[in-house]
Enzyme design. Structure first.
Site, mmCIF file in Angstrom:
data_model
loop_
_atom_site.group_PDB
_atom_site.id
_atom_site.type_symbol
_atom_site.label_atom_id
_atom_site.label_comp_id
_atom_site.label_asym_id
_atom_site.label_seq_id
_atom_site.Cartn_x
_atom_site.Cartn_y
_atom_site.Cartn_z
ATOM 1 N N GLU A 50 19.270 -10.042 -29.902
ATOM 2 C CA GLU A 50 18.776 -11.213 -29.164
ATOM 3 C C GLU A 50 17.266 -11.358 -29.302
ATOM 4 O O GLU A 50 16.540 -11.362 -28.306
ATOM 5 C CB GLU A 50 19.114 -11.063 -27.676
ATOM 6 C CG GLU A 50 20.580 -10.878 -27.341
ATOM 7 C CD GLU A 50 20.807 -10.488 -25.876
ATOM 8 O OE1 GLU A 50 19.831 -10.307 -25.120
ATOM 9 O OE2 GLU A 50 21.979 -10.349 -25.498
ATOM 10 N N PRO A 51 16.747 -11.461 -30.514
ATOM 11 C CA PRO A 51 15.290 -11.557 -30.645
ATOM 12 C C PRO A 51 14.767 -12.907 -30.170
ATOM 13 O O PRO A 51 15.377 -13.943 -30.445
ATOM 14 C CB PRO A 51 15.064 -11.391 -32.155
ATOM 15 C CG PRO A 51 16.331 -11.869 -32.784
ATOM 16 C CD PRO A 51 17.434 -11.556 -31.809
ATOM 17 N N GLY A 52 13.699 -12.904 -29.440
ATOM 18 C CA GLY A 52 13.046 -14.147 -29.033
ATOM 19 C C GLY A 52 11.645 -14.172 -29.621
ATOM 20 O O GLY A 52 11.345 -14.916 -30.558
ATOM 21 N N CYS A 112 -8.356 -23.882 -11.246
ATOM 22 C CA CYS A 112 -9.157 -23.231 -10.203
ATOM 23 C C CYS A 112 -8.576 -21.870 -9.825
ATOM 24 O O CYS A 112 -7.997 -21.696 -8.743
ATOM 25 C CB CYS A 112 -9.259 -24.135 -8.996
ATOM 26 S SG CYS A 112 -10.172 -25.606 -9.414
ATOM 27 N N GLU A 113 -8.661 -20.939 -10.732
ATOM 28 C CA GLU A 113 -8.198 -19.564 -10.519
ATOM 29 C C GLU A 113 -9.080 -18.670 -11.390
ATOM 30 O O GLU A 113 -9.334 -19.005 -12.560
ATOM 31 C CB GLU A 113 -6.756 -19.377 -11.036
ATOM 32 C CG GLU A 113 -5.701 -20.145 -10.312
ATOM 33 C CD GLU A 113 -5.130 -19.430 -9.096
ATOM 34 O OE1 GLU A 113 -5.443 -18.240 -8.877
ATOM 35 O OE2 GLU A 113 -4.373 -20.086 -8.370
ATOM 36 N N ARG A 149 0.313 -16.217 -20.408
ATOM 37 C CA ARG A 149 0.396 -14.795 -20.768
ATOM 38 C C ARG A 149 -0.895 -14.013 -20.505
ATOM 39 O O ARG A 149 -0.829 -12.913 -19.960
ATOM 40 C CB ARG A 149 0.851 -14.625 -22.222
ATOM 41 C CG ARG A 149 2.210 -15.276 -22.516
ATOM 42 C CD ARG A 149 2.815 -14.836 -23.835
ATOM 43 N NE ARG A 149 3.249 -13.463 -23.756
ATOM 44 C CZ ARG A 149 2.625 -12.439 -24.273
ATOM 45 N NH1 ARG A 149 1.521 -12.625 -24.972
ATOM 46 N NH2 ARG A 149 3.087 -11.228 -24.122
#
Ligand code: LLP
Length: 416
Positions: A273-275, A344-345, A312
Site C-alpha cells: 500500500e505505498p502512498g 497567524c501561527e 508537514r
C-alpha cells in the site's frame, strides 16, 4: 527519480517551465508530474515481478481523482480509509475489487457502501469491527472479505506521529489476540477470511522493520495454514520512505528482494500500500515571495503559501527542499531565511534557515510535496486552497482551480 529538473537555472516540470504555469494559474499552486507518478508505480510493480502481487496505492497521500486515474490506468489497486476515498476511487475509474479498506473506525454506512461496491478486502482492526462488518453483511446478504490488521509491535524508527506498529499505537490487533480472532472470524456466517495485514508506519528508511514485521506475519500465516485457515494474501501496508533531504530509503527493488527472500516458496499474493513513495516526489508546491523581512536576529521570506497549504513542516517539523524557480542573472547576496507563510501561527513555516539568493516576487518551489500536501490542506484563516495542475510531457492542465473566497462560506447560514 522524478521529472522535475533545473535547466539553465530554471525549474521544469517534465517539459513545461514551472514559471509558465505559475504565471497562468497563480500561486500557491501544486504541480504534479504524470511521468513521475507512473515511474514510481512501475518501480513497485516491476520489483515484485512474478511474485503474485497487487499494488494498492494509498489514496490518502494524494487523492485527486486525476492522480488516481493515472494509476488506475496502469492497473493499480487502492488502499482507502473512508467512504469518501472509496467514492473518489470509483469516480476515478479505479476498481473497488482491487481496493483495500483500512482504518480503525469505519462507519456502518461506509461498510455498506464498500460491500455494495464489491470491495476487495476490509482490513479489520478490532473484534468489535469484525462483528460489525459481519452483522452489516448478514443483514444485507453479502459475504465480506476480510483480513485482520495485526500490530506486530515493531519499531518503524520514524517520527512518532507516523509510527503505527507499536503496541501502544491505536492501530491493528494485538499479536496475543490474533489467532483467537481468526478462529472466531472463521465461525462468522458472513465473513470470508482472505488475508492478513499490517502497516507499521510511514517514511521508513530501512528494510529491517519491514522484515521484522513480515517475520511475525509469516509465523501467523503458517500457524493458520496448519489450523486449516489458509490465507490468500499478505498485505504489508505502505511506509517506504522517500528522500526529502539526505535520507537513503531502500528502493522498491531492495524492499521487494527482502520480501521475496523471506517468503521462500509460500504461494501467497503480496499486497503493498505505498502512498508517499509514489506521490511525494511527483509533486511540488509553488509559492511566491511576498516580501523579505530583515530583523536583527532573523531574516524572513514571507511567502503566499502557508501551513494550511502544506502542513508537514508545522506538524512533523518535516524538511522539504526549497529552491528558486528561476535563478537571477545578477543574483542578490545569499541570505539565511526562514520561509514563512501568512497564517497567524508561529508554526506557520515551510522551511527554516535556508540559504537563498532571492528577491520579493520571486517564485519558490517546495519539493516532495506530492504526498500529504494538498490532502492535508485546510481553509484555516479563511484561505482558499491552492490550485492543482498536472503536467504530462509538454501539456499541462489545471486539475483543480483555486478555491474562491465566496465558496468558502457559501454554505454557511445565519440564525433567523
Ligand atoms: N496503509 C495504511 C494503512 C496507512 O495508514 C498508510 C499511511 C499507508 C498505507 C501509506 O503509507 P505511506 O506509503 O504513504 O508511508 N501525514 C503523514 C503520513 C501519515 C501516514 C498515515 N498512514 C506525513 O505527512 O508524513
Amino acid at each position: 527519480m522524478d521529472f522535475f529538473t533545473v535547466r539553465n537555472g530554471e525549474l521544469y516540470a517534465e517539459e513545461v517551465p514551472v514559471a509558465v504555469i505559475a504565471k497562468e494559474v497563480g500561486t500557491p499552486c501544486y504541480i504534479y508530474s504524470r511521468a513521475t507518478l507512473e515511474r514510481h508505480w512501475h518501480a513497485f510493480n516491476t520489483a515484485l515481478g512474478d511474485t503474485p502481487h497487487t499494488i494498492c496505492y494509498a489514496v490518502k497521500a494524494n487523492s485527486h481523482i486525476a492522480v488516481l486515474n493515472v494509476l488506475a490506468r496502469l492497473g493499480s489497486g487502492f488502499d482507502i480509509v473512508s467512504g469518501g476515498e472509496l467514492a473518489r476511487v470509483i469516480a476515478a475509474g479505479g476498481d473497488p475489487r482491487k481496493t483495500i479498506f483500512s482504518g480503525v473506525g469505519k462507519l456502518p454506512q461506509e461498510i455498506l457502501a464498500a460491500l455494495k461496491a464489491q470491495i476487495g478486502c476490509f482490513n479489520v482492526e478490532s473484534e468489535a469491527e469484525l462483528q460489525l462488518i459481519n452483522d452489516i453483511a448478514q443483514q444485507h446478504h453479502y459475504i465480506a472479505p476480510i483480513a485482520l490488521r495485526v500490530n506486530p509491535n515493531v519499531d518503524a524508527k520514524t517520527h512518532p506521529y507516523i509510527s503505527t506498529g507499536l503496541k501502544e499505537n491505536k492501530f491493528g490487533i494485538d499479536m496475543s489476540d490474533v489467532m483467537r480472532l481468526y478462529q472466531y472470524a472463521a465461525t462468522l456466517p458472513s465473513i470470508k477470511i482472505e488475508g492478513i495485514a499490517c502497516h507499521i508506519g510511514s517514511q521508513l528508511t530501512s528494510t529491517q522493520p519491514f522484515v521484522d514485521a513480515l517475520a511475525e506475519i509469516l509465523r501467523i500465516y503458517d500457524d493458520l495454514q496448519q489450523q486449516g485457515i489458509p490465507l490468500e494474501h499478505i498485505d504489508l501496508g505502505g511506509g517506504l520512505g522517500v528522500t526529502y533531504q539526505q535520507e537513503t530509503p531502500p528502493s522498491p527493488e531492495d524492499y521487494a528482494k527482502a520480501i521475496k527472500h523471506h517468503l521462500g516458496d509460500r504461494k501467497v499474493n503480496i499486497v503493498l500500500e505505498p502512498g508517499r513513495a509514489i506521490a511525494a516526489n511527483a509533486g511540488i508546491l509553488i509559492t511566491q515571495v511576498l516580501l523579505l523581512k530583515h530583523q536583527p536576529h532573523k531574516n524572513f521570506a514571507v511567502v503566499d503559501a502557508g501551513m494550511n497549504d502544506l502542513l508537514r513542516p508545522a506538524l512533523y517539523e518535516a524538511w522539504h527542499q526549497i529552491l528558486p524557480v528561476k535563478a537571477h542573472a545578477n543574483p542578490p547576496e545569499k541570505v539565511l531565511y526562514d520561509i514563512v507563510g501568512p497564517v497567524c501561527e508561529t508554526a506557520d513555516f515551510l522551511g527554516k534557515e535556508r540559504s537563498l539568493a532571492i528577491k520579493a516576487q520571486d517564485l519558490l518551489a517546495i519539493r516532495s510535496a506530492g504526498a500529504y500536501g494538498f490532502t492535508m490542506s485546510s481553509n484555516y484563516n479563511t484561505r482558499a486552497r491552492a490550485a492543482e495542475v498536472m503536467v504530462d510531457k509538454d501539456y499541462y492542465q489545471v486539475i483543480r482551480p483555486r478555491e474562491t473566497i465566496e465558496n468558502l462560506f457559501a454554505s454557511e447560514r445565519l440564525l433567523p
